[in-house]
Design a protein around this motif. Structure first.
Motif, PDB file in Angstrom:
ATOM      1  N   ALA A   1      -7.093  18.938   7.906  1.00 37.07           N
ATOM      2  CA  ALA A   1      -7.382  17.510   8.102  1.00 37.07           C
ATOM      3  C   ALA A   1      -6.551  16.698   7.122  1.00 37.07           C
ATOM      4  O   ALA A   1      -6.577  16.935   5.931  1.00 37.07           O
ATOM      5  N   VAL A   2      -5.837  15.740   7.646  1.00 40.07           N
ATOM      6  CA  VAL A   2      -4.973  14.881   6.800  1.00 40.07           C
ATOM      7  C   VAL A   2      -5.338  13.416   7.042  1.00 40.07           C
ATOM      8  O   VAL A   2      -5.439  12.976   8.176  1.00 40.07           O
ATOM      9  N   ASP A   3      -5.592  12.730   5.985  1.00 38.64           N
ATOM     10  CA  ASP A   3      -5.886  11.295   6.105  1.00 38.64           C
ATOM     11  C   ASP A   3      -4.562  10.573   6.357  1.00 38.64           C
ATOM     12  O   ASP A   3      -3.841  10.207   5.426  1.00 38.64           O
ATOM     13  N   THR A   4      -4.221  10.400   7.651  1.00 38.86           N
ATOM     14  CA  THR A   4      -2.915   9.831   8.012  1.00 38.86           C
ATOM     15  C   THR A   4      -2.747   8.407   7.498  1.00 38.86           C
ATOM     16  O   THR A   4      -1.685   8.012   7.003  1.00 38.86           O
ATOM     17  N   ASN A   5      -3.803   7.629   7.600  1.00 35.20           N
ATOM     18  CA  ASN A   5      -3.706   6.230   7.122  1.00 35.20           C
ATOM     19  C   ASN A   5      -3.410   6.170   5.640  1.00 35.20           C
ATOM     20  O   ASN A   5      -2.591   5.356   5.182  1.00 35.20           O
ATOM     21  N   ALA A   6      -4.079   7.037   4.863  1.00 29.80           N
ATOM     22  CA  ALA A   6      -3.837   7.022   3.401  1.00 29.80           C
ATOM     23  C   ALA A   6      -2.413   7.440   3.091  1.00 29.80           C
ATOM     24  O   ALA A   6      -1.754   6.868   2.225  1.00 29.80           O
ATOM     25  N   VAL A   7      -1.905   8.463   3.833  1.00 28.66           N
ATOM     26  CA  VAL A   7      -0.535   8.920   3.594  1.00 28.66           C
ATOM     27  C   VAL A   7       0.460   7.821   3.930  1.00 28.66           C
ATOM     28  O   VAL A   7       1.381   7.518   3.173  1.00 28.66           O
ATOM     29  N   GLU A   8       0.273   7.179   5.104  1.00 29.86           N
ATOM     30  CA  GLU A   8       1.198   6.114   5.507  1.00 29.86           C
ATOM     31  C   GLU A   8       1.156   4.941   4.535  1.00 29.86           C
ATOM     32  O   GLU A   8       2.189   4.332   4.228  1.00 29.86           O
ATOM     33  N   GLU A   9      -0.045   4.616   4.057  1.00 33.02           N
ATOM     34  CA  GLU A   9      -0.156   3.511   3.090  1.00 33.02           C
ATOM     35  C   GLU A   9       0.558   3.850   1.790  1.00 33.02           C
ATOM     36  O   GLU A   9       1.266   3.005   1.225  1.00 33.02           O
ATOM     37  N   GLN A  10       0.403   5.110   1.332  1.00 31.32           N
ATOM     38  CA  GLN A  10       1.080   5.528   0.095  1.00 31.32           C
ATOM     39  C   GLN A  10       2.604   5.499   0.271  1.00 31.32           C
ATOM     40  O   GLN A  10       3.344   5.032  -0.589  1.00 31.32           O
ATOM     41  N   VAL A  11       3.070   6.017   1.436  1.00 33.27           N
ATOM     42  CA  VAL A  11       4.507   6.021   1.709  1.00 33.27           C
ATOM     43  C   VAL A  11       5.052   4.606   1.758  1.00 33.27           C
ATOM     44  O   VAL A  11       6.121   4.294   1.239  1.00 33.27           O
ATOM     45  N   LYS A  12       4.306   3.679   2.389  1.00 32.38           N
ATOM     46  CA  LYS A  12       4.759   2.282   2.486  1.00 32.38           C
ATOM     47  C   LYS A  12       4.868   1.638   1.105  1.00 32.38           C
ATOM     48  O   LYS A  12       5.811   0.911   0.813  1.00 32.38           O
ATOM     49  N   ARG A  13       3.861   1.919   0.254  1.00 36.88           N
ATOM     50  CA  ARG A  13       3.936   1.331  -1.105  1.00 36.88           C
ATOM     51  C   ARG A  13       5.151   1.849  -1.851  1.00 36.88           C
ATOM     52  O   ARG A  13       5.847   1.087  -2.531  1.00 36.88           O
ATOM     53  N   ILE A  14       5.423   3.138  -1.702  1.00 36.18           N
ATOM     54  CA  ILE A  14       6.587   3.714  -2.399  1.00 36.18           C
ATOM     55  C   ILE A  14       7.883   3.101  -1.862  1.00 36.18           C
ATOM     56  O   ILE A  14       8.783   2.716  -2.617  1.00 36.18           O
ATOM     57  N   GLU A  15       7.982   2.975  -0.523  1.00 33.88           N
ATOM     58  CA  GLU A  15       9.213   2.418   0.065  1.00 33.88           C
ATOM     59  C   GLU A  15       9.394   0.947  -0.310  1.00 33.88           C
ATOM     60  O   GLU A  15      10.513   0.505  -0.583  1.00 33.88           O
ATOM     61  N   ASP A  16       8.297   0.173  -0.352  1.00 36.21           N
ATOM     62  CA  ASP A  16       8.401  -1.240  -0.759  1.00 36.21           C
ATOM     63  C   ASP A  16       8.894  -1.358  -2.195  1.00 36.21           C
ATOM     64  O   ASP A  16       9.730  -2.214  -2.523  1.00 36.21           O
ATOM     65  N   GLN A  17       8.384  -0.492  -3.051  1.00 29.03           N
ATOM     66  CA  GLN A  17       8.805  -0.545  -4.454  1.00 29.03           C
ATOM     67  C   GLN A  17      10.291  -0.192  -4.590  1.00 29.03           C
ATOM     68  O   GLN A  17      11.032  -0.823  -5.343  1.00 29.03           O
ATOM     69  N   LYS A  18      10.729   0.812  -3.813  1.00 24.66           N
ATOM     70  CA  LYS A  18      12.144   1.182  -3.859  1.00 24.66           C
ATOM     71  C   LYS A  18      13.026   0.043  -3.378  1.00 24.66           C
ATOM     72  O   LYS A  18      14.085  -0.211  -3.946  1.00 24.66           O
ATOM     73  N   LYS A  19      12.589  -0.662  -2.332  1.00 25.54           N
ATOM     74  CA  LYS A  19      13.390  -1.783  -1.812  1.00 25.54           C
ATOM     75  C   LYS A  19      13.525  -2.896  -2.858  1.00 25.54           C
ATOM     76  O   LYS A  19      14.585  -3.492  -3.023  1.00 25.54           O
ATOM     77  N   ARG A  20      12.410  -3.172  -3.563  1.00 24.95           N
ATOM     78  CA  ARG A  20      12.507  -4.225  -4.610  1.00 24.95           C
ATOM     79  C   ARG A  20      13.450  -3.802  -5.719  1.00 24.95           C
ATOM     80  O   ARG A  20      14.253  -4.615  -6.208  1.00 24.95           O
ATOM     81  N   GLN A  21      13.372  -2.536  -6.109  1.00 31.70           N
ATOM     82  CA  GLN A  21      14.271  -2.054  -7.161  1.00 31.70           C
ATOM     83  C   GLN A  21      15.719  -2.115  -6.699  1.00 31.70           C
ATOM     84  O   GLN A  21      16.604  -2.531  -7.445  1.00 31.70           O
ATOM     85  N   GLN A  22      15.965  -1.709  -5.449  1.00 33.32           N
ATOM     86  CA  GLN A  22      17.332  -1.730  -4.930  1.00 33.32           C
ATOM     87  C   GLN A  22      17.875  -3.152  -4.862  1.00 33.32           C
ATOM     88  O   GLN A  22      19.027  -3.404  -5.183  1.00 33.32           O
ATOM     89  N   LYS A  23      17.015  -4.120  -4.437  1.00 35.51           N
ATOM     90  CA  LYS A  23      17.458  -5.524  -4.357  1.00 35.51           C
ATOM     91  C   LYS A  23      17.815  -6.051  -5.744  1.00 35.51           C
ATOM     92  O   LYS A  23      18.848  -6.724  -5.918  1.00 35.51           O
TER      93      LYS A  23
END
Length: 298
Positions: free
Chosen positions: A49-71
């Motif tokens: 059993a995998v909490d898909t929503n929690a995984v997607e939310e964690q991945v989104k936060r990581i990707e948003d942070q990377k985008k801000r750093q890259q900008k």
């Protein structure tokens, strides 16, 4: 110069590690108890059993942070490039001014040479006139006038020479300033290249981490669709999977392993249909054609 990893990058790496631990902790590695009532015709199916929503939310936060750093990094590099271009423009302008000063000095030297030649001619003429001065007072006065004229020319030549020397010193000063500007430009360019190298190295590490993350997600997606039984225990299968940029499975090849498990693994891949892939081109490039080892979780 001592290299220090930026705090946002450390936080990003920490989040990736926590995310990997969560996925790893969510897997069930326990072997099922053998039952005398279990038969081959009744396969045991286990799902993680995998909490898909929690995984997607964690991945989104990581990707948003990377985008801000890259900008932020791109903005800083753009500012350095603007400063380098402005410094290059000023250097060229100063070089042009130095050329104009040199041309002006050349004209002044030619004029001084002419003045000196005129002075020499005047002195010679004065000497000739002195020989005739005894003949008449009027001739003497004329010679005196010529002498004064020659002296005036010599004074002007001396002043021109002093002015030329002053201009030469000014040109040397400007040349030294231009050399210093060029040195600063080279230093700025070296700094820019060093920072670009660091940024490329940092991106390579990020890509490696992203590839490992998506490989784990792909393994999970295949395991969810894999139908296994006890006959597959301890066996493995190596597959080559080609994916489209959307994650759609294009082709699956068997590279070796247990034939029965390989058929089940291929079926699981095609049943999954679309596997998790990154939208970033450099990460997808390492996922588009991958080799996987499938082992049943029994």
């Amino acid at each position: 110069m001592k290299f220090q990893m930026p705090i946002p990058f450390i936080k990003s790496m920490s989040l990736h590690l926590v995310f990997g631990v969560l996925i790893f902790a969510g897997m069930d590695f326990k072997l099922p108890q053998e039952s005398t009532e279990m038969t081959i015709s009744q396969p045991v199916i286990e799902a993680v059993a995998v909490d898909t929503n929690a995984v997607e939310e964690q991945v989104k936060r990581i990707e948003d942070q990377k985008k801000r750093q890259q900008k932020a990094e791109e903005d800083r590099i753009a500012e350095l490039e603007r400063r380098a271009n402005e410094a290059e423009r000023k250097r060229k302008q100063q070089e042009q001014e130095a050329v104009e000063i040199e041309q002006r000095n050349k004209r002044q030297r030619e004029e001084r040479k002419k003045a000196e030649q005129a002075a020499v001619a005047a002195r010679k003429k004065q000497e000739r006139e002195k020989a005739k001065a005894k003949a008449a007072e009027a001739e003497r006065k004329r010679k005196e006038l010529e002498r004064k004229k020659a002296e005036e020319q010599a004074r002007k030549a001396r002043e021109a020479r002093e002015k030329e020397e002053k201009a030469l010193k000014e040109a040397q000063r400007k040349k030294a300033e231009a050399a210093e500007k060029a040195r600063q430009e080279r230093a700025l360019q070296d700094q820019l290249e060093a920072e670009q190298a660091v940024r490329q190295q940092r991106r390579s590490k990020q890509v490696l981490t992203e590839v490992q993350k998506y490989q784990a997600l792909i393994h999970q997606a295949i395991q969810r669709q894999l139908i296994v039984d006890n006959s597959m225990k301890g066996k493995s299968c190596q597959l080559n999977v080609r994916l489209a940029s959307s994650g759609l499975v294009i082709q699956v090849k068997e590279l070796g392993g247990d034939p029965i498990l390989c058929r089940a693994a291929k079926s699981a891949v095609f049943k999954a249909g679309t596997l998790p892939v990154s939208k970033e081109a450099d990460v997808y490039e390492k996922l588009r054609d991958i080799n996987l080892t499938v082992e049943p979780e029994l």
